[in-house]
Write a protein that holds these residues in place. Structure first.
Motif, PDB file in Angstrom:
ATOM      1  N   ALA A 125       0.060 -74.945 -32.326  1.00 45.98           N
ATOM      2  CA  ALA A 125       0.750 -75.562 -31.186  1.00 45.98           C
ATOM      3  C   ALA A 125       1.937 -76.399 -31.669  1.00 45.98           C
ATOM      4  CB  ALA A 125      -0.219 -76.433 -30.392  1.00 45.98           C
ATOM      5  N   PHE A 126       1.773 -77.074 -32.794  1.00 45.41           N
ATOM      6  CA  PHE A 126       2.842 -77.894 -33.367  1.00 45.41           C
ATOM      7  C   PHE A 126       4.059 -77.045 -33.725  1.00 45.41           C
ATOM      8  CE2 PHE A 126       4.433 -79.694 -37.524  1.00 45.41           C
ATOM      9  CZ  PHE A 126       5.183 -80.732 -36.968  1.00 45.41           C
ATOM     10  N   ILE A 127       3.839 -75.967 -34.474  1.00 46.65           N
ATOM     11  CA  ILE A 127       4.945 -75.084 -34.874  1.00 46.65           C
ATOM     12  C   ILE A 127       5.601 -74.472 -33.639  1.00 46.65           C
ATOM     13  CG2 ILE A 127       5.547 -72.942 -36.075  1.00 46.65           C
ATOM     14  CD1 ILE A 127       5.017 -75.254 -37.987  1.00 46.65           C
ATOM     15  N   LYS A 128       4.788 -73.993 -32.716  1.00 49.25           N
ATOM     16  CA  LYS A 128       5.323 -73.387 -31.496  1.00 49.25           C
ATOM     17  C   LYS A 128       6.193 -74.385 -30.733  1.00 49.25           C
ATOM     18  CE  LYS A 128       3.897 -71.084 -27.260  1.00 49.25           C
ATOM     19  NZ  LYS A 128       2.791 -70.680 -26.407  1.00 49.25           N
ATOM     20  N   SER A 129       5.730 -75.619 -30.631  1.00 50.48           N
ATOM     21  CA  SER A 129       6.485 -76.627 -29.885  1.00 50.48           C
ATOM     22  C   SER A 129       7.806 -76.970 -30.563  1.00 50.48           C
ATOM     23  CB  SER A 129       5.646 -77.888 -29.681  1.00 50.48           C
ATOM     24  OG  SER A 129       5.477 -78.575 -30.907  1.00 50.48           O
ATOM     25  N   LEU A 130       7.857 -76.892 -31.871  1.00 45.74           N
ATOM     26  CA  LEU A 130       9.115 -77.152 -32.581  1.00 45.74           C
ATOM     27  C   LEU A 130      10.097 -76.003 -32.422  1.00 45.74           C
ATOM     28  CD1 LEU A 130       7.858 -78.731 -35.942  1.00 45.74           C
ATOM     29  CD2 LEU A 130       8.895 -79.918 -33.996  1.00 45.74           C
ATOM     30  N   LEU A 131       9.580 -74.775 -32.326  1.00 47.35           N
ATOM     31  CA  LEU A 131      10.440 -73.595 -32.250  1.00 47.35           C
ATOM     32  C   LEU A 131      10.926 -73.282 -30.839  1.00 47.35           C
ATOM     33  CD1 LEU A 131       8.594 -71.239 -34.739  1.00 47.35           C
ATOM     34  CD2 LEU A 131      10.706 -72.523 -35.118  1.00 47.35           C
ATOM     35  N   GLU A 132      10.175 -73.650 -29.823  1.00 48.88           N
ATOM     36  CA  GLU A 132      10.555 -73.314 -28.453  1.00 48.88           C
ATOM     37  C   GLU A 132      11.945 -73.814 -28.060  1.00 48.88           C
ATOM     38  OE1 GLU A 132       7.262 -74.487 -25.999  1.00 48.88           O
ATOM     39  OE2 GLU A 132       6.333 -72.513 -26.190  1.00 48.88           O
ATOM     40  N   PRO A 133      12.316 -75.069 -28.347  1.00 52.84           N
ATOM     41  CA  PRO A 133      13.674 -75.503 -27.979  1.00 52.84           C
ATOM     42  C   PRO A 133      14.764 -74.670 -28.681  1.00 52.84           C
ATOM     43  CG  PRO A 133      12.301 -77.402 -28.419  1.00 52.84           C
ATOM     44  CD  PRO A 133      11.508 -76.177 -28.830  1.00 52.84           C
ATOM     45  N   ALA A 134      14.524 -74.242 -29.908  1.00 53.04           N
ATOM     46  CA  ALA A 134      15.507 -73.433 -30.639  1.00 53.04           C
ATOM     47  C   ALA A 134      15.643 -72.042 -30.028  1.00 53.04           C
ATOM     48  CB  ALA A 134      15.105 -73.317 -32.105  1.00 53.04           C
ATOM     49  N   ALA A 135      14.578 -71.577 -29.387  1.00 57.02           N
ATOM     50  CA  ALA A 135      14.603 -70.254 -28.764  1.00 57.02           C
ATOM     51  C   ALA A 135      15.141 -70.316 -27.335  1.00 57.02           C
ATOM     52  CB  ALA A 135      13.199 -69.650 -28.772  1.00 57.02           C
ATOM     53  N   GLY A 136      15.558 -71.500 -26.904  1.00 54.75           N
ATOM     54  CA  GLY A 136      16.123 -71.638 -25.569  1.00 54.75           C
ATOM     55  C   GLY A 136      15.090 -71.806 -24.481  1.00 54.75           C
ATOM     56  N   LYS A 137      13.831 -71.983 -24.875  1.00 57.88           N
ATOM     57  CA  LYS A 137      12.784 -72.187 -23.879  1.00 57.88           C
ATOM     58  C   LYS A 137      12.712 -73.668 -23.535  1.00 57.88           C
ATOM     59  CE  LYS A 137      10.061 -68.261 -25.373  1.00 57.88           C
ATOM     60  NZ  LYS A 137       8.792 -67.792 -25.857  1.00 57.88           N
ATOM     61  N   SER A 138      12.026 -73.960 -22.470  1.00 56.10           N
ATOM     62  CA  SER A 138      11.869 -75.340 -22.029  1.00 56.10           C
ATOM     63  C   SER A 138      11.199 -76.160 -23.109  1.00 56.10           C
ATOM     64  CB  SER A 138      11.013 -75.379 -20.759  1.00 56.10           C
ATOM     65  OG  SER A 138      10.669 -76.704 -20.455  1.00 56.10           O
ATOM     66  N   SER A 139      11.686 -77.353 -23.308  1.00 54.88           N
ATOM     67  CA  SER A 139      11.079 -78.239 -24.301  1.00 54.88           C
ATOM     68  C   SER A 139      10.152 -79.245 -23.656  1.00 54.88           C
ATOM     69  CB  SER A 139      12.169 -78.956 -25.102  1.00 54.88           C
ATOM     70  OG  SER A 139      12.968 -79.726 -24.225  1.00 54.88           O
ATOM     71  N   ASP A 140       9.718 -78.978 -22.403  1.00 56.02           N
ATOM     72  CA  ASP A 140       8.833 -79.894 -21.701  1.00 56.02           C
ATOM     73  C   ASP A 140       7.525 -80.108 -22.450  1.00 56.02           C
ATOM     74  OD1 ASP A 140      10.734 -80.091 -19.735  1.00 56.02           O
ATOM     75  OD2 ASP A 140       9.743 -78.657 -18.385  1.00 56.02           O
ATOM     76  N   ASP A 141       7.068 -79.092 -23.174  1.00 52.21           N
ATOM     77  CA  ASP A 141       5.803 -79.195 -23.906  1.00 52.21           C
ATOM     78  C   ASP A 141       6.011 -79.554 -25.367  1.00 52.21           C
ATOM     79  OD1 ASP A 141       4.324 -78.554 -21.626  1.00 52.21           O
ATOM     80  OD2 ASP A 141       4.554 -76.417 -22.006  1.00 52.21           O
ATOM     81  N   ALA A 142       7.236 -79.817 -25.786  1.00 47.24           N
ATOM     82  CA  ALA A 142       7.506 -80.168 -27.184  1.00 47.24           C
ATOM     83  C   ALA A 142       6.849 -81.503 -27.488  1.00 47.24           C
ATOM     84  CB  ALA A 142       9.009 -80.242 -27.436  1.00 47.24           C
ATOM     85  N   PRO A 143       6.484 -81.700 -28.748  1.00 52.79           N
ATOM     86  CA  PRO A 143       5.868 -82.984 -29.107  1.00 52.79           C
ATOM     87  C   PRO A 143       6.809 -84.127 -28.780  1.00 52.79           C
ATOM     88  CG  PRO A 143       5.862 -81.479 -30.985  1.00 52.79           C
ATOM     89  CD  PRO A 143       6.644 -80.826 -29.891  1.00 52.79           C
ATOM     90  N   GLU A 144       6.235 -85.206 -28.313  1.00 54.50           N
ATOM     91  CA  GLU A 144       7.041 -86.387 -28.021  1.00 54.50           C
ATOM     92  C   GLU A 144       7.353 -87.113 -29.310  1.00 54.50           C
ATOM     93  OE1 GLU A 144       5.426 -88.836 -24.973  1.00 54.50           O
ATOM     94  OE2 GLU A 144       4.781 -87.106 -23.799  1.00 54.50           O
ATOM     95  N   GLU A 145       8.530 -87.674 -29.394  1.00 53.87           N
ATOM     96  CA  GLU A 145       8.929 -88.388 -30.603  1.00 53.87           C
ATOM     97  C   GLU A 145       8.709 -89.858 -30.458  1.00 53.87           C
ATOM     98  OE1 GLU A 145      12.701 -87.272 -32.145  1.00 53.87           O
ATOM     99  OE2 GLU A 145      12.277 -85.180 -31.907  1.00 53.87           O
TER     100      GLU A 145
END
Length: 145
Positions: A125-145
């Protein structure tokens, strides 16, 4: 004095210990290549025999200023030297909440808070969340900083 007993089979890879003598407190500060790491052997996995491999990877494989992602970071044996030795920016996560807590302490202890982002997530889930914004997908589920 403790003895490791049985196989390591828990989700967080924490060994079972048999108290042979003395205090049952398994907390220690471990020094590795000049850096300090707070470790509670009763709650986290730590293997001092990996010290040479930790040093080799940081010295040989990590390049100055790189971005490093450590998806199973433990208490931070790659995180701290990557920042201190190579000036890397590090994104690190560990599923074990005790590892995550100790990694946070170790980042502060070694004064590298400005160069790391830490997460308490499953590696996939961590890797997926880091890669999603780079792939142009929504970053709503990205880890919070």
């Amino acid at each position: 004095v403790v003895n490791k007993v049985g196989a390591i089979d828990s989700m967080f890879r924490v060994p079972n210990w048999e108290l042979l003598y003395g205090d049952a407190d398994l907390k220690a500060t471990v020094k590795q290549h000049g850096y300090s790491f707070e470790v509670d052997f009763g709650k986290v996995y730590w293997n001092s025999r990996l010290e040479t491999e930790h040093k080799r990877l940081v010295d040989v494989e990590f390049k100055r200023g790189e971005v490093i992602v450590d998806a199973m970071a433990g208490v931070g044996p790659f995180v701290v030297p990557a920042v201190k030795t190579k000036g890397c920016r590090v994104y690190a996560s560990d599923l074990n909440p005790d590892c995550f807590e100790m990694m946070q302490k170790n980042v502060k202890l070694n004064k590298i808070e400005d160069s790391v982002k830490l997460y308490n997530m499953d590696a996939r889930a961590f890797i997926k969340s880091l890669l999603e914004p780079a792939a142009g997908k929504s970053s709503d589920d990205a880890p919070e900083e």
